[in-house]
Write an enzyme that holds these catalytic residues in place. Structure first.
Site: not given
Length: 791
Positions: A91, A226, A300, A390
Site C-alpha cells: 500500500e 481469530k 499468525d 481514486h
C-alpha cells in the site's frame, strides 16, 4: 461438469514430503492442472525442509516489499529508545505516513508504551443431560484448578493457567481456560494444554456417575480465536497494550501540518460516526501497521482480525495534542510459528525481539507504531492532506492498458522498417537488456502512483533481418512509455497535499499551470521533428507510437551506451568540466538559434501546450510563496534564511520583471536542461539531449540558467559565469546586445529559482534529491553574482 468420485479425486504429489523434489513435483502438478506457466515459482529461497509445522504441500513462497518506518522514540516497560520498524506492505504512502507520525511523536518527546496484561484463551465445551447437572459441573470444575495446573504443566512449561471461568449456556458449559504464555502467542500450546486438561476432566468425571457429560469438544467458538468478540475486548485475549503521546502545538504544525484543534474536532465527529456504524471501539487504521508487522515478523496473519481492534482517543491539553491507543487483543509472539523462518527472524532481530524474554517488547513496539499511524492519518484528514488516490484511478471507461509485453516486435517492426528504409524488414527477436536507465523525475514520480500500465524506460535488444535468408542484425533500443499529463499533475498535487499547510491549500488551484499539461503528446512530437538543429541533439529516433484509446504514448530511440559520456550525472555534477559545459552550451544554443524569432510558428504547434505569461505568473504568486515557505521551513539546511529572503524579494517583484522577460525574444527551450537529461558523445563532445517533456516557449537563457545552476560549483566566480553567458550569446549569432542578453539571463535565472527550484524542494520532502543541496547553493550564488553585475 465431470463427476468426481473418491476414485477420480486428483491426488497431489508428495503430500507430507518436505523435500525440494516433492516441491518441484507439486509445482509440475500445479502447472498441469492450472494450465499456467508459473515461471516465478521455479525457484524458492525457502528451504522446504524448514517448514514442517508452518505449512503443508509447500510449492514456493511470496516475496513482499518491506519498508522501514521511523525511527520512533519509545519509553516503555520493555523498550527504551529509538526503534525502526519493518513494514511488509504493497500500500503506497503507508510507510511514509507511519514515518511522519513517528517523527512528530519523537520530536515531541516520544511515546509511552506499556503492556498491561498478556492472556490466551481456549474454551472447551461440556454438554450434560440437564441444567442442574451442568450447574454442578461448573462449580466442580472451578474447584479443580490446582490439579488442572499440574496437568497443564506436564504438557507445556510456558502455559500458566491464571483463570478458570465457566460460562453455562443451557445444558452446555463452556469452560474458559485463561493462560499466560510468556513470549509465544500461545494458540497452539494452549490448545495442547487444554486438551490434556479435558482428558483429565473426562477421566475424573467418568468415575462420578451424576456428572458424566453427554459430549465434549476442545473448542466451541467462545474463545473468539481469530474473531472479534466483546468478551475478549474486555476480558483480554492476546496482549493488552497501550501507547500514549503528547505532541506540542509547534510540532503538530511543523510536522503534521495542521493544528491540535482541527485534529480534535475531526476526532469528536468521528467518534459519533463510529458509534452509528456499529464500530467496535474507535480507530483510524491501526490494522495497517499490525498487518504489516505481522507479515514481516512471521506472526499468525489471520490473527490480525482480532488484533486490529483498537481504542484510539484524542484530546487537546494546554494547547498540545494528547493521543492514546489501546490494543486490547494483540495476538503476537517472539517465538514459535513463523517467527523462526530466516527473514522473519532477521526482522525480529532488528527490533531486538528475537528469542525468549522479548514478547512484551514486541507488543509495545507494535502499539507504538500503530499509534504513530493513527495520529498521522487523523492529522492528514484534518489538515486536508488526505490525497484522493481514486482521482488518478478513476476512468469513465475500461482501458486496455499498455503492458511491457506490448513493447515487442509488432510495435518495433514498422518503426525500424521506416527508420532503416527497409520495407521488408522483419523483427525476429526482442529481449530486455541490462538495468533500466533512469527515468526522468517526472516519469519516476508518476510511476509510483500509476501501477496499472507500463510507464518508464525499457532497454531492449532487437534482432532483425532486411530480407529472408539474410544474416540477422541487432540494434539496442530504449523504449520510453510516457504517463499522461493528468497522471503527473495528480501525483504532484498529491505530494503538495502531503506537505500540508498553506501549500496543500494553494497548490490545487494552480496545479494545471505548473508546466506539466500536455507533456505526454509534447515529447513524441519533439522526437518527430524534422528541424535539423533539433535532430542534431536528439538521440537517434526510430519512431513513436500513440494510441489515445490505450493511453499509450511511446518513443523508441537509440540506447546511449559507451558512445556517450556524462550520462545521468545529475547527482554528480562535479564531473562536468569547463570543456564539457561549453560543449553542452554550444549544442543547446544551436536549437535556440533555429527557433529564435519564430514565436508565431511555435505557438501554432498544437503540442506546445501552455506558455507562461507575466499575468499568469503574477496571479500565481500565492503558489510560489507557499512553496518558498514550505521549503524554508522543511529544509533549512538546504535553503537558509538569507536565501529565503532573497527568493521572497524576487517573488514579490514578479509583476515587474516577468513583464520584461515576456517582452524579450523567445524560442523553443528544453525546459529541463540539466545533467539528468543530457550527455555528450565521446567522439566529438556533441550534445545529446533527451527527456523533452517540459519543452516550451521561453527566452533561450532559461536553459542556460538551469544548466549552469546544476553544473557550476557553489563558489563559482563571476568571470566563469560571464564566459559561459557570452559563449551562449555568441553561438546564437551576432547582433545581440550583451547588456540586454545579460539582463535576460538574470531574469531567466530568477524564473528557474521560482518555478523549478521551489518545486524540487517540495519533492525533496518525500523523495530525497541528492543534488538539491548543491543546486540550491549554486543557484543562490548565481543570483548574487547577477545582483552585483547589475549594480
Amino acid at each position: 461438469m465431470n463427476e468426481t468420485t473418491a476414485d477420480t479425486y486428483p491426488v497431489m504429489p508428495g503430500r507430507g514430503d518436505y523435500s525440494e523434489e516433492a516441491r518441484r513435483a507439486r509445482l509440475r502438478w500445479l502447472r498441469e492442472t492450472s494450465g499456467a506457466g508459473l515461471p516465478s515459482l521455479e525457484h524458492s529461497s525457502i528451504d522446504p525442509r524448514s517448514l514442517p509445522g508452518n505449512v503443508e504441500n509447500v510449492v514456493g513462497g511470496i516475496e513482499l516489499p518491506v519498508g522501514l518506518a521511523g525511527p520512533l522514540l519509545l519509553n516503555g516497560g520493555h523498550v527504551q529508545g529509538l526503534v525502526t520498524a519493518p513494514l511488509a506492505t504493497t500500500e503506497g504512502a503507508m510507510v511514509a505516513s507511519v514515518s511522519r507520525g513517528a517523527k512528530a511523536i519523537t520530536l515531541a518527546g516520544g511515546a509511552t508504551v506499556q503492556v498491561i496484561a498478556q492472556r490466551m484463551t481456549r474454551v472447551p465445551v461440556f454438554e450434560f443431560d440437564g441444567l442442574g447437572t451442568a450447574a454442578r459441573f461448573a462449580r466442580w470444575a472451578v474447584a479443580q484448578k490446582s490439579e488442572l495446573d499440574r496437568q497443564i504443566a506436564t504438557v507445556s512449561r510456558h502455559s500458566r493457567l491464571v483463570e478458570l471461568d465457566p460460562v453455562q449456556l443451557g445444558r452446555a458449559v463452556h469452560l474458559r481456560f485463561v493462560y499466560e504464555t510468556a513470549d509465544a502467542s500461545g494458540q497452539n500450546m494452549t490448545t495442547a494444554a487444554t486438551w490434556q486438561a479435558c482428558r483429565w476432566i473426562h477421566d475424573r468425571l467418568s468415575e462420578t456417575a451424576d456428572l458424566v457429560p453427554t459430549w465434549f469438544a476442545v473448542e466451541a467458538n467462545l474463545s473468539g480465536d481469530k474473531k472479534f468478540t466483546h468478551l475478549n475486548m474486555i476480558g483480554g485475549r492476546g496482549t493488552r497494550v497501550m501507547a500514549e503521546c503528547v505532541i506540542d502545538r509547534a510540532t503538530v504544525r511543523r510536522t503534521l501540518k495542521t493544528t491540535p484543534e482541527a485534529v480534535d474536532r475531526l476526532y469528536r465527529i468521528s467518534v459519533v460516526a463510529a458509534q452509528q456504524a456499529g464500530m467496535p471501539g474507535h480507530d483510524i487504521d491501526a490494522a495497517n501497521v499490525i498487518a504489516a508487522m505481522f507479515v514481516a515478523t512471521g506472526q499468525d496473519i489471520a490473527s490480525v482480525y482480532e488484533s486490529g481492534t483498537a481504542l484510539f482517543s484524542l484530546e487537546v491539553e494546554d494547547g498540545a495534542l494528547r493521543a492514546t491507543l489501546v490494543l486490547p487483543n494483540l495476538v503476537t509472539g517472539a517465538v514459535g510459528g513463523g517467527t523462526g523462518l530466516p527473514q522473519q527472524r532477521d526482522y525480529l532481530a532488528a527490533l531486538g525481539c528475537s528469542g525468549d524474554g522479548t514478547g512484551a517488547r514486541f507488543a509495545e513496539i507494535v502499539c507504538g507504531f500503530a499509534l504513530a499511524l493513527d495520529v498521522s492519518t487523523m492529522a492528514a484528514v484534518a489538515g486536508g492532506q488526505f490525497a484522493d488516490a481514486h482521482e488518478r484511478l478513476g476512468r469513465a471507461r475500461r482501458v486496455d492498458w499498455l503492458r511491457a509485453d506490448d513493447l515487442g516486435a509488432p510495435l518495433l517492426q514498422p518503426m525500424l522498417a521506416e527508420s532503416f528504409g527497409a520495407p521488408d524488414l522483419r523483427v525476429t527477436g526482442v529481449e530486455p537488456i541490462g538495468d533500466a536507465p533512469r527515468s526522468s523525475l517526472v516519469t519516476e514520480l508518476t510511476a509510483r502512483g500509476e501501477r496499472r500500465k507500463t510507464v518508464g524506460v525499457l532497454p531492449l535488444r532487437v534482432t532483425w533481418v532486411r530480407r529472408h535468408g539474410e544474416d540477422p542484425k541487432q540494434t539496442e533500443v530504449v523504449v520510453k512509455a510516457k504517463p499522461l499529463d493528468r497522471e503527473v499533475i495528480i501525483e504532484a498535487a498529491k505530494l503538495a497535499s502531503l506537505c500540508g499547510g498553506r501549500l496543500a491549500e494553494v497548490y490545487p488551484r494552480w496545479r494545471d499551470w505548473t508546466g506539466f499539461r500536455g507533456l505526454h503528446t509534447r515529447e513524441p512530437a519533439i522526437y518527430r521533428s524534422s528541424v535539423p538543429a533539433l535532430r542534431a541533439v536528439l538521440p537517434t529516433t526510430y519512431g513513436t507510437y500513440e494510441d489515445p484509446g490505450r493511453e499509450a504514448y511511446v518513443i523508441a530511440m537509440e540506447r546511449l551506451g559507451p558512445n556517450v559520456i556524462l550520462k545521468d550525472a545529475g547527482d554528480a555534477p562535479g564531473r562536468w568540466r569547463g570543456a564539457h559545459i561549453a560543449a553542452a552550451v554550444r549544442g543547446i544554443a544551436g536549437v535556440h538559434a533555429a527557433w529564435l524569432g519564430r514565436e508565431a510558428e511555435l505557438r501554432a504547434e498544437e503540442w506546445l501546450g501552455d506558455v507562461r505569461t507575466a499575468e499568469r505568473m503574477t496571479v500565481m504568486r500565492e503558489l510560489w510563496e507557499a512553496l518558498l515557505d514550505h521549503g524554508a521551513a522543511e529544509h533549512p539546511e538546504v535553503l537558509d534564511e538569507a536565501g529565503a529572503r532573497r527568493l521572497r524579494r524576487i517573488i514579490a517583484e514578479i509583476p515587474a520583471w516577468w513583464s520584461r522577460l515576456e517582452a524579450m525574444p523567445r524560442t523553443l527551450v528544453h525546459g529541463d536542461f540539466n545533467p539528468r537529461n543530457v550527455a555528450l558523445r565521446a567522439a566529438d563532445l556533441s550534445l545529446v539531449a533527451y527527456d523533452w517533456e517540459l519543452a516550451t516557449l521561453h527566452v533561450p537563457q532559461r536553459d542556460l540558467a538551469e544548466f549552469l545552476a546544476f553544473v557550476l560549483p557553489a563558489d563559482v566566480a563571476e568571470p566563469d559565469v560571464t564566459a559561459f553567458v557570452d559563449l551562449h550569446r555568441d553561438t546564437l549569432g551576432a547582433g545581440i546586445d550583451p547588456a540586454t542578453w545579460r539582463a535576460g539571463y538574470r531574469l531567466a535565472l530568477w524564473d528557474f529559482a521560482v518555478t523549478r527550484l521551489l518545486l524540487y524542494l517540495m519533492v525533496h520532502t518525500h523523495r530525497a534529491l541528492p543534488f538539491l543541496g548543491r543546486l540550491t547553493a549554486t543557484t543562490l550564488r548565481l543570483i548574487a553574482i547577477e545582483d552585483e553585475v547589475a549594480g
